[in-house]
Design a protein around this motif. Structure first.
Motif, PDB file in Angstrom:
ATOM      1  N   GLU A   1     -11.383  -5.101   7.823  1.00 31.72           N
ATOM      2  CA  GLU A   1     -11.970  -4.145   8.751  1.00 31.72           C
ATOM      3  C   GLU A   1     -13.496  -4.265   8.760  1.00 31.72           C
ATOM      4  O   GLU A   1     -14.132  -4.247   7.709  1.00 31.72           O
ATOM      5  CB  GLU A   1     -11.557  -2.741   8.317  1.00 31.72           C
ATOM      6  CG  GLU A   1     -11.605  -1.715   9.390  1.00 31.72           C
ATOM      7  CD  GLU A   1     -10.864  -0.454   8.971  1.00 31.72           C
ATOM      8  OE1 GLU A   1     -10.218   0.128   9.840  1.00 31.72           O
ATOM      9  OE2 GLU A   1     -10.944  -0.064   7.786  1.00 31.72           O
TER      10      GLU A   1
ATOM     11  N   SER B   1      -9.945  -3.403  -2.273  1.00 36.61           N
ATOM     12  CA  SER B   1      -8.753  -3.237  -1.434  1.00 36.61           C
ATOM     13  C   SER B   1      -8.701  -1.906  -0.696  1.00 36.61           C
ATOM     14  O   SER B   1      -7.780  -1.657   0.067  1.00 36.61           O
ATOM     15  CB  SER B   1      -7.473  -3.464  -2.246  1.00 36.61           C
ATOM     16  OG  SER B   1      -7.504  -2.769  -3.458  1.00 36.61           O
ATOM     17  N   ALA B   2      -9.728  -1.061  -0.867  1.00 38.66           N
ATOM     18  CA  ALA B   2      -9.841   0.148  -0.046  1.00 38.66           C
ATOM     19  C   ALA B   2     -10.321  -0.202   1.361  1.00 38.66           C
ATOM     20  O   ALA B   2     -10.161   0.581   2.289  1.00 38.66           O
ATOM     21  CB  ALA B   2     -10.790   1.153  -0.689  1.00 38.66           C
ATOM     22  N   ILE B   3     -10.891  -1.407   1.511  1.00 38.36           N
ATOM     23  CA  ILE B   3     -11.254  -1.907   2.833  1.00 38.36           C
ATOM     24  C   ILE B   3      -9.956  -2.282   3.539  1.00 38.36           C
ATOM     25  O   ILE B   3      -9.114  -2.980   2.968  1.00 38.36           O
ATOM     26  CB  ILE B   3     -12.160  -3.155   2.718  1.00 38.36           C
ATOM     27  CG1 ILE B   3     -13.478  -2.820   2.035  1.00 38.36           C
ATOM     28  CG2 ILE B   3     -12.398  -3.781   4.081  1.00 38.36           C
ATOM     29  CD1 ILE B   3     -14.291  -4.049   1.654  1.00 38.36           C
ATOM     30  N   GLY B   4      -9.787  -1.849   4.782  1.00 37.64           N
ATOM     31  CA  GLY B   4      -8.592  -2.233   5.540  1.00 37.64           C
ATOM     32  C   GLY B   4      -8.494  -3.745   5.600  1.00 37.64           C
ATOM     33  O   GLY B   4      -9.479  -4.422   5.921  1.00 37.64           O
ATOM     34  N   HIS B   5      -7.314  -4.288   5.287  1.00 30.58           N
ATOM     35  CA  HIS B   5      -7.154  -5.741   5.245  1.00 30.58           C
ATOM     36  C   HIS B   5      -5.740  -6.147   5.642  1.00 30.58           C
ATOM     37  O   HIS B   5      -4.798  -5.369   5.533  1.00 30.58           O
ATOM     38  CB  HIS B   5      -7.492  -6.286   3.853  1.00 30.58           C
ATOM     39  CG  HIS B   5      -6.656  -5.712   2.759  1.00 30.58           C
ATOM     40  ND1 HIS B   5      -6.881  -4.453   2.228  1.00 30.58           N
ATOM     41  CD2 HIS B   5      -5.581  -6.211   2.084  1.00 30.58           C
ATOM     42  CE1 HIS B   5      -6.000  -4.216   1.273  1.00 30.58           C
ATOM     43  NE2 HIS B   5      -5.197  -5.271   1.172  1.00 30.58           N
TER      44      HIS B   5
ATOM     45  N   ARG C   1      -4.523  -0.657   3.254  1.00 26.48           N
ATOM     46  CA  ARG C   1      -5.619  -0.271   2.361  1.00 26.48           C
ATOM     47  C   ARG C   1      -5.031   0.528   1.218  1.00 26.48           C
ATOM     48  O   ARG C   1      -4.070   1.260   1.398  1.00 26.48           O
ATOM     49  CB  ARG C   1      -6.721   0.488   3.095  1.00 26.48           C
ATOM     50  CG  ARG C   1      -6.294   1.752   3.775  1.00 26.48           C
ATOM     51  CD  ARG C   1      -7.442   2.533   4.414  1.00 26.48           C
ATOM     52  NE  ARG C   1      -8.295   1.819   5.317  1.00 26.48           N
ATOM     53  CZ  ARG C   1      -8.008   1.524   6.586  1.00 26.48           C
ATOM     54  NH1 ARG C   1      -6.873   1.909   7.098  1.00 26.48           N
ATOM     55  NH2 ARG C   1      -8.854   0.860   7.332  1.00 26.48           N
TER      56      ARG C   1
ATOM     57  N   ASP D   1       0.824  -1.208   0.000  1.00 28.91           N
ATOM     58  CA  ASP D   1       0.000   0.000   0.000  1.00 28.91           C
ATOM     59  C   ASP D   1       0.858   1.257   0.000  1.00 28.91           C
ATOM     60  O   ASP D   1       0.562   2.230  -0.691  1.00 28.91           O
ATOM     61  CB  ASP D   1      -0.984   0.013   1.172  1.00 28.91           C
ATOM     62  CG  ASP D   1      -0.324  -0.095   2.529  1.00 28.91           C
ATOM     63  OD1 ASP D   1       0.743  -0.749   2.652  1.00 28.91           O
ATOM     64  OD2 ASP D   1      -0.877   0.458   3.507  1.00 28.91           O
TER      65      ASP D   1
END
Length: 194
Positions: free
Chosen positions: A154, A171-175, A135, A56
């Motif tokens: 998240e 992938s904008a979701i925290g992972h 993210r 990221d």
């Protein structure tokens, strides 16, 4: 097996390329920090080979510098164009090792790819091994090649994956990914920039 000296050499080479890309634009660390959203100290440590950046942060830095992510791993490359065809043989990758992940960036000499494929190993064993969620803009695909993996997202329950299982997500979701068990898991990840 890579040694700590190999990792230090890889970080120093990455730092040299980063500094070169920044200086080619005649930008200060502060200007790159402003454009990328990364802290000046993070960029400075990366340039000095003191730290390796996660995917990221690599993507943020590439966007901030207005360059292809592949530019961090080589001085030049061919641009992927319609009708192109590329083959990556075993061992043809650029390595980026962080505390929790080993990234093997596939097709490092092919620039402007519509997706960013990478193989890797997960060294992390649990969510607590991480400081924060990863993210970045785009979409992400992961398939477990060997071992077992827990995907933490998240606001969602953890997802447990075995060899052959896969997941696809925004992938904008925290992972985060962590290896289940007592050994590193092998994965293939494909990121599509947003």
């Amino acid at each position: 097996m890579k040694t700590s000296q190999d990792n230090a050499t890889q970080r120093q080479e990455f730092g040299r390329r980063l500094r070169e890309l920044r200086r080619d634009k005649n930008w200060t660390l502060a200007e790159v920090a402003e454009r990328s959203g990364l802290a000046i100290s993070t960029i400075s440590k990366a340039e000095r080979g003191l730290i390796a950046l996660t995917y990221d942060r690599l993507a943020q830095l590439a966007d901030g510098l207005g360059t292809d992510l592949a530019a961090f791993f080589g001085d030049s490359g061919e641009t992927f164009t319609p009708g192109s065809f590329a083959v990556a043989r075993r061992g043809e990758f650029k390595r980026q090792e962080t505390e929790n992940y080993v990234y093997e960036m596939l097709f490092p000499d092919l620039w402007n790819k519509g997706m960013r494929p990478m193989m890797g190993s997960l060294k992390a064993r649990a969510f607590v091994d991480f400081d924060e969620f990863v993210r970045h803009p785009g979409q992400e695909f992961l398939i477990v090649m060997d071992g077992a993996v827990t995907v933490f997202a998240e606001g969602r329950d953890p997802v447990h994956l075995q060899a052959g299982d896969s997941i696809y997500f925004d992938s904008a979701i925290g992972h985060l990914y962590a290896s289940d068990g007592d050994r590193d898991a092998r994965i293939l990840v494909v990121c599509v920039p947003g």
